[in-house]
Design an enzyme around this catalytic site. Sequence first.
Site, short mmCIF file in Angstrom:
data_model
loop_
_atom_site.label_atom_id
_atom_site.label_comp_id
_atom_site.label_asym_id
_atom_site.label_seq_id
_atom_site.Cartn_x
_atom_site.Cartn_y
_atom_site.Cartn_z
N GLY A 143 -67.77 -25.33 -1.36
CA GLY A 143 -68.25 -25.07 -2.27
C GLY A 143 -68.18 -26.46 -2.16
O GLY A 143 -67.67 -27.16 -1.04
N GLN B 212 -71.12 -34.99 -3.47
CA GLN B 212 -71.02 -35.66 -2.19
C GLN B 212 -72.04 -35.57 -0.85
O GLN B 212 -71.68 -35.44 0.16
CB GLN B 212 -70.15 -33.53 -1.69
CG GLN B 212 -68.80 -33.97 -2.71
CD GLN B 212 -67.59 -32.52 -1.89
OE1 GLN B 212 -67.97 -31.59 -2.70
NE2 GLN B 212 -66.37 -32.90 -0.79
N CYS C 166 -61.04 -30.58 1.03
CA CYS C 166 -61.78 -30.76 0.47
C CYS C 166 -63.26 -31.80 2.14
O CYS C 166 -63.12 -32.01 2.74
CB CYS C 166 -61.83 -32.02 -0.87
SG CYS C 166 -63.66 -33.07 -1.04
N LEU C 167 -64.30 -31.58 1.87
CA LEU C 167 -65.53 -31.10 2.89
C LEU C 167 -65.35 -33.61 2.90
O LEU C 167 -65.61 -34.17 3.87
CB LEU C 167 -66.69 -31.23 2.68
CG LEU C 167 -66.78 -29.49 3.29
CD1 LEU C 167 -67.65 -29.19 2.27
CD2 LEU C 167 -66.26 -29.19 4.19
N HIS D 107 -62.33 -27.43 -8.60
CA HIS D 107 -61.70 -28.42 -7.73
C HIS D 107 -63.81 -28.90 -7.59
O HIS D 107 -64.18 -29.94 -7.78
CB HIS D 107 -62.28 -28.14 -6.21
CG HIS D 107 -62.25 -28.89 -5.11
ND1 HIS D 107 -60.94 -29.37 -4.11
CD2 HIS D 107 -63.04 -29.40 -4.11
CE1 HIS D 107 -61.87 -30.22 -3.54
NE2 HIS D 107 -62.55 -30.51 -3.78
N GLU D 108 -64.61 -28.39 -7.73
CA GLU D 108 -65.70 -28.90 -7.51
C GLU D 108 -66.48 -29.78 -8.89
O GLU D 108 -67.25 -30.34 -9.38
CB GLU D 108 -67.19 -27.73 -7.60
CG GLU D 108 -66.66 -27.29 -6.28
CD GLU D 108 -66.88 -27.75 -4.84
OE1 GLU D 108 -67.43 -29.43 -5.08
OE2 GLU D 108 -66.16 -27.45 -4.10
N HIS E 160 -65.25 -32.92 -9.08
CA HIS E 160 -66.25 -33.93 -8.18
C HIS E 160 -67.44 -34.00 -9.38
O HIS E 160 -67.51 -35.38 -9.16
CB HIS E 160 -66.57 -33.02 -7.32
CG HIS E 160 -66.22 -32.94 -5.47
ND1 HIS E 160 -65.83 -34.11 -5.74
CD2 HIS E 160 -65.59 -32.17 -5.32
CE1 HIS E 160 -64.99 -33.77 -3.95
NE2 HIS E 160 -64.90 -32.91 -4.21
#
Length: 166
Positions: free
Chosen positions: A46, A51, A90-91, A132-133, A136
């Site tokens: 995701g 990001q 997480c990226l 999670h997204e 963000h």
Amino acid sequence: MAIKTVVEHPAQILSTPCTEVTEINEEIIALLDDLYDTMVEYDGVGIAAPQINVGLRVAIVELGEERDILEMINPTVIETDGAEVDIEGCLSFPGLYGEVERPDYVKIEACDREGRVYELEAGGFDARAILHEIDHLDGVLFNDKIQRILTEEELEALYAEAEEEE
Ligand code: CO
């Protein structure tokens, strides 16, 4: 379409709530495509617009075994239920993995790229990824929710498992 550089913590844009999308135009379509290309390149499940340095309420996630792509424009959480602790990464936090408690059911409303409003229910890891997204988009990062950071040994086991799956 393009692969963008993923913004890593700490960065102002990651902790700033995103702005609602007011019109789904070519720019938003390109953003969705860039998110996809970048997620694939970085091997994520995701990714959210901040990001890749865009402060708009747009995010995508891969759902289920088929890894279907869910595109979310202006998503809102309608309902959640249950609670489950599982491992997250997480990226924007390379190498950081930890146990995070989240609802194990979520119902959301969002817009797709055609401008259609849809509702979606998800459970388990799909619910986790969606929440999670959406976090963000609210400027909320998973490191603040980690109850326990994985040890080196646990990380190595996790990487070995991921390698086996490839
Ligand atoms: Co993330």
